[in-house]
Design a protein around this motif. Structure first.
Motif, PDB file in Angstrom:
ATOM      1  N   ALA A 188       0.793  -1.225   0.000  1.00 20.16           N
ATOM      2  CA  ALA A 188       0.000   0.000   0.000  1.00 20.16           C
ATOM      3  C   ALA A 188       0.829   1.279   0.000  1.00 20.16           C
ATOM      4  O   ALA A 188       0.319   2.342  -0.324  1.00 20.16           O
ATOM      5  N   ASP A 189       2.107   1.207   0.353  1.00 19.11           N
ATOM      6  CA  ASP A 189       2.922   2.414   0.462  1.00 19.11           C
ATOM      7  C   ASP A 189       3.465   2.818  -0.907  1.00 19.11           C
ATOM      8  O   ASP A 189       4.495   2.314  -1.363  1.00 19.11           O
ATOM      9  N   ALA A 190       2.773   3.747  -1.553  1.00 27.86           N
ATOM     10  CA  ALA A 190       3.154   4.181  -2.898  1.00 27.86           C
ATOM     11  C   ALA A 190       4.524   4.833  -2.936  1.00 27.86           C
ATOM     12  O   ALA A 190       5.208   4.796  -3.956  1.00 27.86           O
ATOM     13  N   ALA A 191       4.952   5.426  -1.839  1.00 27.62           N
ATOM     14  CA  ALA A 191       6.224   6.146  -1.811  1.00 27.62           C
ATOM     15  C   ALA A 191       7.428   5.227  -2.006  1.00 27.62           C
ATOM     16  O   ALA A 191       8.449   5.652  -2.543  1.00 27.62           O
ATOM     17  N   VAL A 192       7.330   3.965  -1.586  1.00 24.47           N
ATOM     18  CA  VAL A 192       8.479   3.059  -1.714  1.00 24.47           C
ATOM     19  C   VAL A 192       8.526   2.362  -3.068  1.00 24.47           C
ATOM     20  O   VAL A 192       9.550   1.780  -3.431  1.00 24.47           O
ATOM     21  N   LYS A 193       7.441   2.412  -3.827  1.00 22.75           N
ATOM     22  CA  LYS A 193       7.349   1.604  -5.044  1.00 22.75           C
ATOM     23  C   LYS A 193       8.362   1.959  -6.134  1.00 22.75           C
ATOM     24  O   LYS A 193       8.940   1.052  -6.737  1.00 22.75           O
ATOM     25  N   PRO A 194       8.625   3.241  -6.450  1.00 21.38           N
ATOM     26  CA  PRO A 194       9.637   3.499  -7.486  1.00 21.38           C
ATOM     27  C   PRO A 194      11.012   2.937  -7.109  1.00 21.38           C
ATOM     28  O   PRO A 194      11.682   2.317  -7.935  1.00 21.38           O
ATOM     29  N   GLY A 195      11.424   3.128  -5.868  1.00 20.33           N
ATOM     30  CA  GLY A 195      12.708   2.588  -5.422  1.00 20.33           C
ATOM     31  C   GLY A 195      12.702   1.077  -5.413  1.00 20.33           C
ATOM     32  O   GLY A 195      13.691   0.430  -5.783  1.00 20.33           O
ATOM     33  N   ALA A 196      11.582   0.477  -4.998  1.00 24.89           N
ATOM     34  CA  ALA A 196      11.464  -0.981  -4.989  1.00 24.89           C
ATOM     35  C   ALA A 196      11.569  -1.531  -6.412  1.00 24.89           C
ATOM     36  O   ALA A 196      12.236  -2.549  -6.654  1.00 24.89           O
ATOM     37  N   ALA A 197      10.933  -0.850  -7.361  1.00 28.17           N
ATOM     38  CA  ALA A 197      11.017  -1.277  -8.763  1.00 28.17           C
ATOM     39  C   ALA A 197      12.461  -1.205  -9.246  1.00 28.17           C
ATOM     40  O   ALA A 197      12.954  -2.128  -9.909  1.00 28.17           O
ATOM     41  N   TRP A 198      13.131  -0.115  -8.918  1.00 25.30           N
ATOM     42  CA  TRP A 198      14.518   0.059  -9.341  1.00 25.30           C
ATOM     43  C   TRP A 198      15.390  -1.066  -8.784  1.00 25.30           C
ATOM     44  O   TRP A 198      16.182  -1.665  -9.507  1.00 25.30           O
ATOM     45  N   VAL A 199      15.242  -1.356  -7.494  1.00 30.19           N
ATOM     46  CA  VAL A 199      16.032  -2.425  -6.865  1.00 30.19           C
ATOM     47  C   VAL A 199      15.712  -3.765  -7.519  1.00 30.19           C
ATOM     48  O   VAL A 199      16.621  -4.542  -7.852  1.00 30.19           O
ATOM     49  N   LEU A 200      14.432  -4.039  -7.741  1.00 35.02           N
ATOM     50  CA  LEU A 200      14.046  -5.307  -8.355  1.00 35.02           C
ATOM     51  C   LEU A 200      14.618  -5.436  -9.765  1.00 35.02           C
ATOM     52  O   LEU A 200      14.973  -6.529 -10.204  1.00 35.02           O
ATOM     53  N   GLY A 201      14.740  -4.312 -10.461  1.00 32.46           N
ATOM     54  CA  GLY A 201      15.354  -4.320 -11.785  1.00 32.46           C
ATOM     55  C   GLY A 201      16.822  -4.717 -11.748  1.00 32.46           C
ATOM     56  O   GLY A 201      17.381  -5.153 -12.749  1.00 32.46           O
ATOM     57  N   LYS A 202      17.443  -4.580 -10.600  1.00 27.46           N
ATOM     58  CA  LYS A 202      18.857  -4.942 -10.446  1.00 27.46           C
ATOM     59  C   LYS A 202      19.050  -6.358  -9.898  1.00 27.46           C
ATOM     60  O   LYS A 202      20.007  -7.030 -10.266  1.00 27.46           O
ATOM     61  N   ILE A 203      18.159  -6.804  -8.994  1.00 24.64           N
ATOM     62  CA  ILE A 203      18.382  -8.099  -8.341  1.00 24.64           C
ATOM     63  C   ILE A 203      17.352  -9.158  -8.730  1.00 24.64           C
ATOM     64  O   ILE A 203      17.487 -10.307  -8.350  1.00 24.64           O
ATOM     65  N   GLY A 204      16.340  -8.757  -9.490  1.00 26.74           N
ATOM     66  CA  GLY A 204      15.288  -9.695  -9.871  1.00 26.74           C
ATOM     67  C   GLY A 204      15.611 -10.415 -11.162  1.00 26.74           C
ATOM     68  O   GLY A 204      16.730 -10.381 -11.668  1.00 26.74           O
ATOM     69  N   GLY A 205      14.598 -11.060 -11.708  1.00 30.21           N
ATOM     70  CA  GLY A 205      14.734 -11.773 -12.968  1.00 30.21           C
ATOM     71  C   GLY A 205      13.559 -11.459 -13.879  1.00 30.21           C
ATOM     72  O   GLY A 205      12.636 -10.728 -13.497  1.00 30.21           O
ATOM     73  N   PRO A 206      13.562 -11.987 -15.095  1.00 26.90           N
ATOM     74  CA  PRO A 206      12.483 -11.722 -16.044  1.00 26.90           C
ATOM     75  C   PRO A 206      11.091 -12.037 -15.489  1.00 26.90           C
ATOM     76  O   PRO A 206      10.111 -11.404 -15.867  1.00 26.90           O
ATOM     77  N   GLU A 207      10.994 -12.986 -14.574  1.00 24.59           N
ATOM     78  CA  GLU A 207       9.693 -13.329 -13.998  1.00 24.59           C
ATOM     79  C   GLU A 207       9.105 -12.188 -13.168  1.00 24.59           C
ATOM     80  O   GLU A 207       7.922 -12.213 -12.823  1.00 24.59           O
ATOM     81  N   HIS A 208       9.901 -11.162 -12.879  1.00 24.46           N
ATOM     82  CA  HIS A 208       9.419 -10.026 -12.087  1.00 24.46           C
ATOM     83  C   HIS A 208       8.920  -8.860 -12.944  1.00 24.46           C
ATOM     84  O   HIS A 208       8.380  -7.892 -12.412  1.00 24.46           O
ATOM     85  N   VAL A 209       9.097  -8.961 -14.254  1.00 26.22           N
ATOM     86  CA  VAL A 209       8.633  -7.887 -15.155  1.00 26.22           C
ATOM     87  C   VAL A 209       7.138  -7.608 -14.967  1.00 26.22           C
ATOM     88  O   VAL A 209       6.740  -6.449 -14.819  1.00 26.22           O
TER      89      VAL A 209
END
Length: 199
Positions: free
Chosen positions: A61-82
């Motif tokens: 629910a916390d919209a403020a953390v989502k851009p940073g969370a997306a950025w981090v996931l883009g670095k440590i995640g995988g294609p399944e997280h797109v």
């Protein structure tokens, strides 16, 4: 006779988790500011153990953390997280930092990101559509022609026309002026390049 009132007891909120991952995720609310970048670095250094908590934050629910969370996931995640990243972008009610979502997904898998962005362009989310279209404009290839044609035939571009918005065809993409006769909705303007668009 009145009954004595019991003193009001205030319920204290549950304490916030203090483990390093939870603290870092809360710190993403200031990303891309200095403290937010430090929080992102903490999560990057944590590596795979941070993926699930970051995914949870992205869907939370916390919209403020989502851009940073997306950025981090883009670095440590995988294609399944797109899909999770693009869905989080679609849910945003304003266009602030949407590029962070798009770029994060793109880093994980460009072709899958295109597929998901194209699929969401038909939604009634004008800010998302505009920003996603801007993002995709420089990334369109001849292979995307069929998807674009399907969107146009499905009437995705009619939204702007029916809403009375100015619509612009940029000829640097795959659609050319001579292709317009095939489509029921016509742009207001045709330009050679995005650089020719004056807002």
């Amino acid at each position: 006779p009145s009954t004595p009132r019991k003193p009001a007891t205030s319920q204290k909120p549950a304490p916030l988790p203090t483990d390093p991952i939870s603290v870092a995720i809360r710190g993403l609310s200031t990303w891309p500011g200095r403290d937010g970048v430090r929080a992102a670095e903490t999560l990057l250094l944590t590596g795979p153990d941070a993926v699930e908590p970051v995914l949870t934050a992205l869907a939370g629910a916390d919209a403020a953390v989502k851009p940073g969370a997306a950025w981090v996931l883009g670095k440590i995640g995988g294609p399944e997280h797109v899909p999770a990243i693009v869905r989080a972008a679609v849910e945003r009610t304003n266009g602030q930092r949407l590029e962070a979502f798009f770029e994060a997904a793109w880093e994980l898998d460009p072709a899958l990101t295109k597929k998901w962005l194209f699929s969401f362009l038909v939604l009634d989310r004008p800010v998302f559509r505009t920003r996603a279209t801007e993002f995709l404009a420089d990334r369109i290839t001849p292979d995307d022609r069929a998807r674009i044609d399907n969107l146009l035939h499905a009437g995705a571009n009619k939204g702007g026309v029916e809403a009375g918005m100015e619509t612009i065809l940029v000829l640097s993409g795959v659609t050319q002026a001579e292709d317009l006769a095939r489509f029921p909705y016509q742009p207001t303007r045709i330009v050679d390049s995005v650089a020719d668009i004056i807002v």
